[in-house]
Design an enzyme around this catalytic site. Structure first.
Site, short mmCIF file in Angstrom:
data_model
loop_
_atom_site.label_atom_id
_atom_site.label_comp_id
_atom_site.label_asym_id
_atom_site.label_seq_id
_atom_site.Cartn_x
_atom_site.Cartn_y
_atom_site.Cartn_z
N SER A 480 31.82 -11.29 -15.94
CA SER A 480 32.72 -11.19 -17.08
C SER A 480 33.47 -12.50 -17.34
CB SER A 480 33.68 -10.02 -16.86
OG SER A 480 34.34 -9.66 -18.03
N ASP A 491 28.54 -25.67 -20.93
CA ASP A 491 28.19 -26.07 -22.29
C ASP A 491 28.82 -27.42 -22.66
OD1 ASP A 491 26.68 -23.81 -22.59
OD2 ASP A 491 28.17 -22.70 -23.75
N LYS A 506 27.55 -9.68 -17.20
CA LYS A 506 28.35 -8.72 -17.98
C LYS A 506 29.03 -9.48 -19.12
CE LYS A 506 32.13 -5.41 -17.83
NZ LYS A 506 32.96 -6.05 -18.86
#
Length: 727
Positions: A480, A491, A506
């Site tokens: 999560s 990124d 998740k």
């Protein structure tokens, strides 16, 4: 693992629609009696309410059709009888006539199927009580060559009473055999310590195991007898809710009360989070600093077979409700609990734990300093992304990590390792705050609600708290919010992600709704709550973390790499998808980035400790798939001895030392002088770090990321003025 968003603060249109439903439910208010009696209208009201809220509030509600119905049937029958020890094949054949009708039953508020299965289960359980008493009345013959297959997913249901009697006999015999072998070992050890000790004869030990098993089963069936119809109806409701996605679930009143309780700051027990796995209770997580964590014998994935209070007889907890297993394990500080567990490698072990106060403080962020190759590094551990929405001055993971970074900077560190291994997530707001410490400004995560445009959560503070080398440590239990942090850092190419092949996977957000707010002046008592998946979050590159998780830049062997424990291993998990990327620019002060990753991969490939861990992972996978057990005592002992001998090969994994010295920061060193408990906890953590090959490799990566000078990012990311999402 749930990033919980206050539903009432955001989804106003949904709330208005659901409140309209409450008006239609007032038709049931005519019962003015204040006592709550069993009433079929309550069950129907609950079904109607759940169906409506799911339709209006779920991110992507599944189509309610025959496939949906099949899923309910499968999940529900497995929940009622996971080890196939109650129902006969004839029962299943009778139930099958409803297999394609449960979707319509849900929508039409028809509980015929539930009533049938509930009545049959009660009947079969009563029969089973007589069955086990008869089986345990006579001694077992452990010289017979016979086996028991515990692969409950693949074995068929018993065709008749004779078959189910035999299945019960073998199940009980396996349990008593395991206890008998353990008792014999204890007797042997006593004899070794004291040659004058008179060992108990085989017949006495055999009788003790049957008496203990009888008591355990009596206790289990006593607990089952106490379960009322509402409990079993909630099992049925959850079989329906789970078909929408694995994280949507109904909370019966008792469960809702537990969910609502605010943690007071400490609890007494062993410091382990438990979960159900078929008929077994599984160790899901060890709380840092707790007795189980300190003991280093219990591990995530272990299955609890029996629980004993001090020197009392162990009680078999297989098949027992999770709540009741927890009650047996919890206890006052200083008392002893003994757990008989099946390790992930298949071996059986009795673990003695002294209960203690488990400080919630140990779930907060903490940091340590280590020197390596003449450089100084900081290690920050974050067990969860915590926040107190009701108290702006309360503990907050974002503020705490910022403080730890500031403290580490004062010690002139050369790099930071941020450890989010086993971090099940929490608040998305804190993810934004933490990621923002390491970038100038820009998007961190994208959030999408059903039928709405995406919302981008930004770091809007141009200040960079730390612009030096950064490593994020993850594993397959990082979930999560942990995955969003790792994804954002990846990124931006701001730091190196190192750990398991991929994180848990998740990528959804749950809201918790108290169902009582929608039904007023209706005398049904507490209706419980619904935890519903209302949103999905996405990386800034547009990809979802759902199922895929985050793939590490550097993959390190993991003992549990081959076990099915992620979101991707759940049949009704929501799918992976992709949306448009956010507008962002990557970090440019990372000229050693590629080299550091390549060097790390090469080191891992040549490291004997990592090779042993990889070998151990494959061995655990093999042992985990072995479900046939000999009921012959000699063969059983031989197999156990073989497993123990094979396991010795992997002992160097736990004995490993990296020869690094980890220390507390100066402020904490001062606090430790006045706080013996804190000193003990930090020393235990530092000792664990000094035996952690994963942390050692993370520090090696920091070495490789070193540059003579660091330059800020040359291009500032463009900012969109999207509304900040509170999560």
């Amino acid at each position: 693992m749930n990033a919980i968003i206050k539903f009432m603060k955001r989804n106003y249109k949904i709330l208005i629609a659901v409140l309209c439903l409450s008006l239609t439910l007032f038709a049931f208010k005519m019962n003015a009696d204040k006592t709550v009696d069993p009433d079929p209208n309550k069950d129907k009201t609950l079904l109607e309410l759940l169906a409506f809220v799911i339709e209006k509030g779920h991110y992507n509600p599944a189509e309610i059709n025959d496939e949906f119905s099949k899923g309910i049937f499968k999940d529900y029958i497995e929940a009622l009888d996971p080890s196939k020890r109650f129902f006969l094949q004839s029962d299943i054949d009778e139930f099958k006539q409803y297999e394609l009708m449960l979707d319509d039953s849900f929508l039409n508020k028809d509980i015929t199927f539930f009533n049938l299965t509930y009545a049959r289960l009660m009947k079969r359980m009563e029969e089973s009580k007589k069955r086990y008493k008869a089986i345990l009345a006579q001694p077992f013959n452990y010289t017979v060559d016979e086996t028991f297959n515990a692969d409950y997913e693949k074995i068929p249901y018993a065709k008749n009473l004779a078959e189910i009697n035999e299945r019960w006999r073998k199940q009980i015999k396996l349990s008593t055999l395991s206890s008998l072998v353990t008792k014999q070992k204890i007797e042997d050890e006593k004899k070794k310590k004291d040659p004058a000790y008179k060992m108990k004869p085989f017949e006495e030990l055999e009788k003790e195991t049957r008496e203990s098993s009888l008591k355990s089963l009596d206790d289990n069936f006593s607990v089952i007898k106490d379960l009322n119809r509402d409990y079993w109806f909630s099992v049925y409701l959850n079989s329906i809710m789970a078909r929408f996605d694995p994280h949507t679930s109904y909370f019966a009143p008792e469960e809702k009360d537990r969910f609502d309780v605010n943690i007071s700051g400490k609890l007494e027990g062993i410091g382990a989070r438990l979960t159900k796995k078929n008929d077994f209770t599984q160790i899901d997580e060890l709380i840092s600093g707790g007795p189980a964590w300190k003991g280093k014998e219990l591990e995530a994935g272990d299955l609890i077979l029996k629980v004993a209070q001090g020197n009392e007889e162990a009680v078999d907890v297989v098949g027992m409700r999770l709540d009741d297993v927890v009650k047996k394990i919890k206890g006052h500080k200083g008392t002893i609990v003994k757990l008989t567990v099946k390790k992930v490698d298949g071996s059986i072990k009795v673990i003695s734990i002294v209960r203690d106060v488990v400080e919630i403080e140990e779930t907060y962020a903490k940091s340590s300093i280590v020197e390596k190759n003449g450089l100084k590094y900081g290690v920050i551990y974050l067990p969860k992304f915590y926040i107190d929405f009701e108290n702006k001055d309360g503990r907050d993971a974002g503020k705490d990590i910022a403080l730890e970074v500031e403290r580490l900077k004062k010690e002139n560190i050369n790099g930071i390792v941020l450890d989010v291994r086993d971090d099940g997530g929490g608040s998305l707001t804190t993810v934004v705050d933490i990621a923002g410490l390491f970038i100038e400004e820009g998007p961190i995560v994208q959030v999408k609600s059903a039928g709405k445009k995406k919302e981008v959560m930004y770091d809007k503070d141009k200040k960079i708290e730390w612009d030096g080398p950064l490593v994020i440590m993850v594993n397959s239990f990082s979930a999560s919010a942990s995955e969003i942090l790792a994804a954002a850092i990846q990124d931006y190419k701001r730091g190196v992600i190192i750990g398991s092949k991929q994180t848990y996977g998740k990528g959804t957000v749950q809201n918790v709704l108290d169902l009582n707010q929608f039904v007023r002046n209706v005398n049904y008592g507490d209706l419980g709550a619904l935890k519903i998946t209302g949103q999905k979050f996405y990386r800034i590159n547009g990809g979802s973390t759902q199922l895929e998780g985050v793939h590490s830049d550097v993959v390190m062997p993991d003992r549990y790499a081959y076990l099915k424990m992620g979101e991707r291993d759940i049949d009704n998990a929501m799918p992976w998808d992709k949306i448009d990327p956010a507008d962002y620019s990557t970090w440019t002060s990372n000229q050693n980035f590629g080299r550091a990753i390549e060097n790390s991969r090469n080191r891992i490939a040549q490291n004997s400790q990592f090779k042993l861990i990889e070998d151990n992972a494959k061995w655990i996978d093999v042992k985990n798939k072995e479900n046939t057990y000999s009921l012959n005592i000699q063969s059983f002992k031989a197999t156990q001895e073989q497993v123990e001998n094979e396991g010795k090969k992997y002992k160097p994994i736990s004995d490993y030392k990296n020869n690094l010295v980890f220390k507390s920061l100066p402020y904490e060193e001062a606090e430790m002088k006045a706080d013996a408990a804190l000193k003990e906890k930090r020393e235990a953590w530092h000792q664990a770090l000094s035996k952690d090959v994963y942390v050692e490799e993370a520090l090696n990566v920091l070495d490789d990321l070193q540059t003579k000078g660091l330059v800020k990012a040359s291009v500032s990311p463009k900012m969109k003025k999207d509304k900040l999402v509170k999560s």
